[in-house]
Enzyme design. Structure first.
Site, PDB file in Angstrom:
ATOM      1  N   TYR A 169       0.824  -1.213   0.000  1.00  8.29           N
ATOM      2  CA  TYR A 169       0.000   0.000   0.000  1.00  8.29           C
ATOM      3  C   TYR A 169       0.863   1.270   0.000  1.00  8.29           C
ATOM      4  CZ  TYR A 169      -4.098  -2.927   0.960  1.00  8.29           C
ATOM      5  OH  TYR A 169      -5.096  -3.867   0.898  1.00  8.29           O
ATOM      6  N   LYS A 171       2.850 -15.468   2.612  1.00  7.67           N
ATOM      7  CA  LYS A 171       2.816 -16.265   1.380  1.00  7.67           C
ATOM      8  C   LYS A 171       4.266 -16.628   1.072  1.00  7.67           C
ATOM      9  CE  LYS A 171       0.580 -18.020  -2.143  1.00  7.67           C
ATOM     10  NZ  LYS A 171      -0.347 -19.166  -2.002  1.00  7.67           N
ATOM     11  N   ASP A 209      -3.667 -17.960   1.897  1.00  8.73           N
ATOM     12  CA  ASP A 209      -4.832 -18.614   1.281  1.00  8.73           C
ATOM     13  C   ASP A 209      -5.435 -19.647   2.231  1.00  8.73           C
ATOM     14  OD1 ASP A 209      -2.437 -19.964   0.907  1.00  8.73           O
ATOM     15  OD2 ASP A 209      -2.821 -20.526  -1.178  1.00  8.73           O
ATOM     16  N   ASP A 269      -5.563  -6.367   5.752  1.00  9.22           N
ATOM     17  CA  ASP A 269      -6.739  -5.657   5.256  1.00  9.22           C
ATOM     18  C   ASP A 269      -7.813  -6.660   4.854  1.00  9.22           C
ATOM     19  OD1 ASP A 269      -8.405  -3.680   4.271  1.00  9.22           O
ATOM     20  OD2 ASP A 269      -7.353  -3.510   2.349  1.00  9.22           O
ATOM     21  N   ASP A 285     -11.470  -8.064   7.148  1.00  8.87           N
ATOM     22  CA  ASP A 285     -12.860  -7.984   6.664  1.00  8.87           C
ATOM     23  C   ASP A 285     -13.517  -9.362   6.733  1.00  8.87           C
ATOM     24  OD1 ASP A 285     -12.512  -5.289   6.018  1.00  8.87           O
ATOM     25  OD2 ASP A 285     -13.653  -5.473   4.155  1.00  8.87           O
TER      26      ASP A 285
HETATM   27  C1  IPM Z   1      -9.235  -0.441   5.987  1.00  2.84           C
HETATM   28  C2  IPM Z   1      -9.712   0.107   4.693  1.00  2.84           C
HETATM   29  C3  IPM Z   1      -8.616   0.957   4.081  1.00  2.84           C
HETATM   30  C4  IPM Z   1      -7.406   0.080   3.931  1.00  2.84           C
HETATM   31  C5  IPM Z   1      -8.945   1.614   2.761  1.00  2.84           C
HETATM   32  C6  IPM Z   1     -10.210   2.393   2.809  1.00  2.84           C
HETATM   33  C7  IPM Z   1      -7.793   2.457   2.274  1.00  2.84           C
HETATM   34  O1  IPM Z   1     -10.109  -0.900   3.847  1.00  2.84           O
HETATM   35  O2  IPM Z   1      -8.949   0.340   6.907  1.00  2.84           O
HETATM   36  O3  IPM Z   1      -9.123  -1.650   6.099  1.00  2.84           O
HETATM   37  O4  IPM Z   1      -7.294  -0.641   2.950  1.00  2.84           O
HETATM   38  O5  IPM Z   1      -6.548   0.112   4.777  1.00  2.84           O
HETATM   39 MG    MG Z   2     -10.067  -2.787   4.718  1.00  2.00          MG
END
Ligand code: IPM
Ligand code: MG
Length: 357
Positions: free
Chosen positions: A143, A192, A224, A248, A252
């Protein structure tokens, strides 16, 4: 009376609604603990683009730098989706993280007893409970690595690079092991390493750090496989430490196990007590401005702020207990609503938590 300066970035979409609710909770808890909080609201994200033409105005970063902690809602929305990479609202988040040196992102994933019914996983899978802490590296990796466009063999070509040095890896590993000491003493490094050279460096460095924590068990898992194991047997995880991008994605995924991303708080921290606290969820433009958002993740983020930046663990526990009691009594926002529970809006949920405090 102790005073603290808190920078507040409501941001866009539901970020504004959930932050308004969390601030009321913070005020009540602060008063109970004889602490004065000075809130300074600043703009970042889409609203800053609209007003100042950039997602992270210098004044916003400065206010944050001079405060004791930052509470952030969420940024982004379809209105700004067509802007170039550097002008997107998300750029504000990355700028805050790097500008404030917040290299460690802690994302606790806990399933509440009252919400087990909202989990998409079978009862048999979540029966043993889910209590995972994802420790995500936040200011390095792909990133932040070199990226660009070029032409190769006449084709438009793009690249992003995953770059980590041993210093960055060792310092995030330390966060993971320290956290594990206070938990079930198990760290899983997710990488990985069968493909990526950067992952192989992670393994070398993390093993070295592990030597300082003989009571903590360390194991490895390819990303994975980890994605699969999280839904197959989440109880096997205690602390997961991983790179920016893998963290990230996995956070989620892990959040969904709990029933809703609307429940999960996070903190982004560095070596001192300063931190930025925000819900894991985004700005949810589809439900913004309709009093539908779940404010609990932001309220729980405020709890983390009290604990880590203000050193008030008792205040944090009070907030968490209030949230649990409201859930136990059957109140739910739409995202966690199930048959037989009472659906409430953002504001009402906030009032219920306030009353429970
Ligand atoms: C998070 C979000 C951010 C990230 C985005 C919005 C840049 O998805 O905080 O996880 O990828 O870090
Ligand atoms: Mg995120």
């Amino acid at each position: 009376m102790k005073e603290y300066d808190i920078a507040v970035i409501p941001g866009d979409g539901i970020g504004v609604e959930v932050t308004a609710v969390a601030l009321k909770v913070m005020e009540k808890v602060a008063a109970k603990h004889d602490v004065k909080l000075n809130f300074t609201e600043v703009l970042a994200g889409g609203c800053a683009i609209d007003k100042y033409g950039e997602p992270l105005p210098a004044a916003t970063l400065e206010t944050c730098q001079h405060s004791d902690a930052v509470l952030l809602g969420a940024v982004g929305g379809p209105k700004w989706d067509n802007l170039g990479g550097n002008q997107r609202p998300e750029k504000a988040l990355l700028g805050l993280r790097s500008g404030l040196g917040l290299y460690a992102n802690l994302r606790p994933v806990k399933i509440y007893d009252a919400l087990k019914g909202a989990s998409p996983l079978k009862d048999s899978i979540i029966a043993q409970g889910v209590d995972v802490l994802i420790v995500r590296e936040l200011t390095g990796g792909i990133y932040f690595g070199d990226r660009g466009r070029t032409t190769v063999d006449g084709y438009a070509t793009a690249y992003d690079s995953e770059v980590y040095n041993e210093f960055e890896i060792a310092r995030i590993a330390k966060n993971a092991f320290e956290a594990a000491l206070l938990r079930r003493k198990k760290v899983t490094l997710v990488d990985k390493a069968n493909i990526l050279e950067s992952s192989r460096l992670w393994r070398e460095v993390v093993v070295k750090v592990a030597k300082h924590y003989p009571t903590v068990e360390l194991n490895y898992m390819y990303v994975d496989n980890a994605a699969m194991q999280l839904v197959k047997n989440p109880a096997q995880f205690d602390v997961i430490v991983t790179s920016n991008m893998f963290g990230d994605i996995l956070s989620d995924e892990a959040s969904m196990i709990t029933g809703s991303i609307g429940m999960l708080a996070s903190s982004s921290v560095r070596e001192d007590s300063f931190g930025m606290y925000e819900p894991i969820h985004g700005s949810a433009p589809d439900i913004a401005g309709q009093d539908l958002a779940n404010p609990l993740a932001q309220i729980l983020s405020a709890a983390m702020l009290f604990e880590f930046s203000l050193g008030l663990s008792a205040a944090a526990r009070e907030i968490e207990t209030a949230v649990e009691s409201v859930l136990k009594r059957g109140y739910r926002t739409g995202d966690i609503w199930t048959q037989g529970t009472e659906k409430v809006g953002t504001k009402r949920m906030g009032e219920l938590v306030l009353a429970a405090l």
